[in-house]
Scaffold this motif. Sequence first.
Motif, PDB file in Angstrom:
ATOM      1  N   THR A 172       5.359  -1.156   2.496  1.00 59.63           N
ATOM      2  CA  THR A 172       6.803  -1.183   2.774  1.00 59.63           C
ATOM      3  C   THR A 172       7.377   0.193   3.081  1.00 59.63           C
ATOM      4  OG1 THR A 172       7.394  -0.857   0.451  1.00 59.63           O
ATOM      5  CG2 THR A 172       7.172  -3.134   1.216  1.00 59.63           C
ATOM      6  N   ASP A 173       6.876   1.250   2.407  1.00 61.47           N
ATOM      7  CA  ASP A 173       7.529   2.567   2.411  1.00 61.47           C
ATOM      8  C   ASP A 173       8.975   2.420   1.917  1.00 61.47           C
ATOM      9  OD1 ASP A 173       7.781   5.303   2.658  1.00 61.47           O
ATOM     10  OD2 ASP A 173       8.093   5.276   4.817  1.00 61.47           O
ATOM     11  N   GLY A 174       9.214   1.434   1.077  1.00 56.98           N
ATOM     12  CA  GLY A 174      10.575   1.175   0.600  1.00 56.98           C
ATOM     13  C   GLY A 174      11.087   2.289  -0.297  1.00 56.98           C
ATOM     14  N   ILE A 229       5.477  16.812   5.492  1.00 63.29           N
ATOM     15  CA  ILE A 229       6.746  17.218   6.113  1.00 63.29           C
ATOM     16  C   ILE A 229       7.753  17.616   5.041  1.00 63.29           C
ATOM     17  CG2 ILE A 229       6.442  15.709   8.123  1.00 63.29           C
ATOM     18  CD1 ILE A 229       8.922  14.125   6.807  1.00 63.29           C
ATOM     19  N   TYR A 230       7.433  17.328   3.778  1.00 59.58           N
ATOM     20  CA  TYR A 230       8.380  17.616   2.703  1.00 59.58           C
ATOM     21  C   TYR A 230       8.007  18.892   1.953  1.00 59.58           C
ATOM     22  CZ  TYR A 230       9.474  12.658   3.340  1.00 59.58           C
ATOM     23  OH  TYR A 230       9.809  11.440   3.862  1.00 59.58           O
ATOM     24  N   ALA A 231       9.014  19.668   1.627  1.00 58.71           N
ATOM     25  CA  ALA A 231       8.776  20.814   0.749  1.00 58.71           C
ATOM     26  C   ALA A 231       8.565  20.285  -0.676  1.00 58.71           C
ATOM     27  CB  ALA A 231       9.989  21.738   0.776  1.00 58.71           C
ATOM     28  N   SER A 243      -0.658   7.219   6.072  1.00 62.11           N
ATOM     29  CA  SER A 243       0.460   6.415   5.578  1.00 62.11           C
ATOM     30  C   SER A 243       1.456   6.106   6.699  1.00 62.11           C
ATOM     31  CB  SER A 243       1.195   7.175   4.468  1.00 62.11           C
ATOM     32  OG  SER A 243       0.317   7.413   3.394  1.00 62.11           O
ATOM     33  N   HIS A 244       2.094   4.959   6.589  1.00 66.62           N
ATOM     34  CA  HIS A 244       3.135   4.489   7.526  1.00 66.62           C
ATOM     35  C   HIS A 244       2.907   5.031   8.936  1.00 66.62           C
ATOM     36  CE1 HIS A 244       4.795   8.369   6.331  1.00 66.62           C
ATOM     37  NE2 HIS A 244       5.156   7.923   5.141  1.00 66.62           N
ATOM     38  N   HIS A 245       1.780   4.652   9.522  1.00 65.72           N
ATOM     39  CA  HIS A 245       1.454   5.182  10.849  1.00 65.72           C
ATOM     40  C   HIS A 245       2.470   4.713  11.893  1.00 65.72           C
ATOM     41  CE1 HIS A 245      -0.445   6.942  14.137  1.00 65.72           C
ATOM     42  NE2 HIS A 245      -1.033   5.869  14.608  1.00 65.72           N
ATOM     43  N   THR A 265       0.812  -1.221   0.000  1.00 67.57           N
ATOM     44  CA  THR A 265       0.000   0.000   0.000  1.00 67.57           C
ATOM     45  C   THR A 265       0.844   1.268   0.000  1.00 67.57           C
ATOM     46  OG1 THR A 265      -0.091  -0.116   2.400  1.00 67.57           O
ATOM     47  CG2 THR A 265      -1.976  -1.012   1.189  1.00 67.57           C
ATOM     48  N   HIS A 266       2.156   1.110   0.205  1.00 69.81           N
ATOM     49  CA  HIS A 266       2.967   2.330   0.294  1.00 69.81           C
ATOM     50  C   HIS A 266       4.351   2.128  -0.313  1.00 69.81           C
ATOM     51  CE1 HIS A 266       3.405   6.373   2.033  1.00 69.81           C
ATOM     52  NE2 HIS A 266       4.677   6.083   1.956  1.00 69.81           N
ATOM     53  N   SER A 267       4.487   2.483  -1.582  1.00 71.52           N
ATOM     54  CA  SER A 267       5.797   2.356  -2.200  1.00 71.52           C
ATOM     55  C   SER A 267       6.236   3.684  -2.800  1.00 71.52           C
ATOM     56  CB  SER A 267       5.779   1.266  -3.273  1.00 71.52           C
ATOM     57  OG  SER A 267       5.697   1.846  -4.556  1.00 71.52           O
TER      58      SER A 267
HETATM   59 ZN   LIG Z   1       6.150   9.179   3.771  1.00 76.52          ZN
END
Ligand SMILES: [Zn+2]
Length: 536
Positions: A417-419, A196-198, A254-256, A64-66
């Motif tokens: 994964t947030d890989g 958190i990202y610009a 995402s990625h809690h 669910t998170h790549s």
């Molecule tokens: Zn993230």
Amino acid sequence: MPPEFDILIKSGQILDGTGNPWYAADVGIQGGRITRIQKEIDPQFARRVIDAHGLTVCPGFIDTHSHDDVYLLVNPRCDEKILQGVTTNVIGNCGISVSPLSNEHSAEMTSFLAVMCGQQVSTEVLNLRTFGDYLTNLETLKPGMNVLPLVGHSTVRIAAMGAANRVPSENELKEMKAHVARAMEEGAFGLSTGLIYAPSNYARTEEIVELAKAAGRFHGIYTTHMRSEGDAEPAAIAEAVRIGQEGGMPIHISHHKVLGKQNWGKSVDTLKMMAEARDRGVEVTCDQYPYRAGSTFLAAVLPPAVLAGGPEVFTAKLKDRSFRAQVVETIERGSEAGWENLIKGAGFEGLMISVSRHEAYVGKSISDIARMENKSPYDVIFDLVVEESLGCIIILFMMDEADIIRIMRNPWTMIGTDGIPGFGVKKVHPRMSGTFPRILGRYVREQGVLTIEEAIRKMTSLSAQTFGVRGKGILKEGFDADVVIFDPATILDQATYEEPNQGPVGIRYVLVNGEIAAQDGKVTGATSGKVLRHSK
Ligand SMILES: [Zn+2]
């Protein structure tokens, strides 16, 4: 008579992905679909038979998170994921997608993607103007797994107004909304933010609500890397819920996680907030990777004010000793609004270098390097940032195991994964190669944190339901033949922080749309993945 099945999976224990206990049956596959599931199917009707005796047969895993958006253009097979049993890859997360792009701001977009995706993007990629162009290109390249795309807020913002740190003008906002709507028309399953990202973090809540409305008309999902996963996490959850509610979209966090020693244990509260939203009828879900450490740029440990102006500016300023002293003072003082103090949260011993030009530093903590070089830990960080800018990547040990387990057991948590891809060479975070087998080996078999039925559900049907993908996530007649066949007694991740690129053990077969994509820890070279497009 021609065979009735391309592949017949014989004598396995089926975990269908719904959470039901296993049952014994054979699975017949033809034309990329599961065409029959019954007790005994005669092997003479099959072109190829897979003996699954003693093995578990389940739906292919949905990551669910790549962050494989650029990687898929370079290595469309994405071996690390296939070897883990991932058959569907959700891309475009944390506000970062490759498209849409605008001519006007293509330079800003190139540098943004180079940083966020770990690789310089070629000019060919930048010719992919619209979201649809990107998807068509990916299709031509023949991905090894199915790809489920989201459109990223940072990308849309850069396309409309560059990397500017301000509120968009009325016209810019209109343009952003048009980009989002077009991406949704062209197949995006939803809108993602990375607050958190610009430049995503320059946006006020109202801006994102407007974009959520544009995506909500198409019944997409809102996924978010929230503004805070530490000190200000409750406010960040409230913001996410508001955006989803006002935009008319389900919310997926995402990625809690709960970052920082000072916040450990607070997953009790974060999950309660989500549960309360659900009780009010707001659809909220989340995903998770099963590691105590996250991963980011070393420069991200510095206060945001230091990073303003971009790499050239801050690397120059950090050469100055008196400026360094000021930065140390700010960090020692604690946190400020919109800033997660990662040094306080992890300690110097909890920050490990994973990518650096200094080979001897890789795998060492900032404290280790300080001792090696006889420098202060702060000077180690400053020197590395000056020298390598955003190229130096760290692993941060900032989570508590009890929080990880609590979040894992939560019924609407799924697995992602947030890989961050290492493009086959860089030592990145082990989650890129180990996430799914780690859950099944460590958390199911060794520790009994989850039942195997529940773990598989979180990797399959729950994710398919949440992201709105049809015909996947359950082993059922008529569904796509995305299948994993593994040995529940041996499945285990092998990727470590020191050697993160090692594939897992215990997975015997991975099928993508009815073709064998991996067998016994090796990819076969099959490229039978499909680019999925959201239908309204
Ligand atoms: Zn993230």
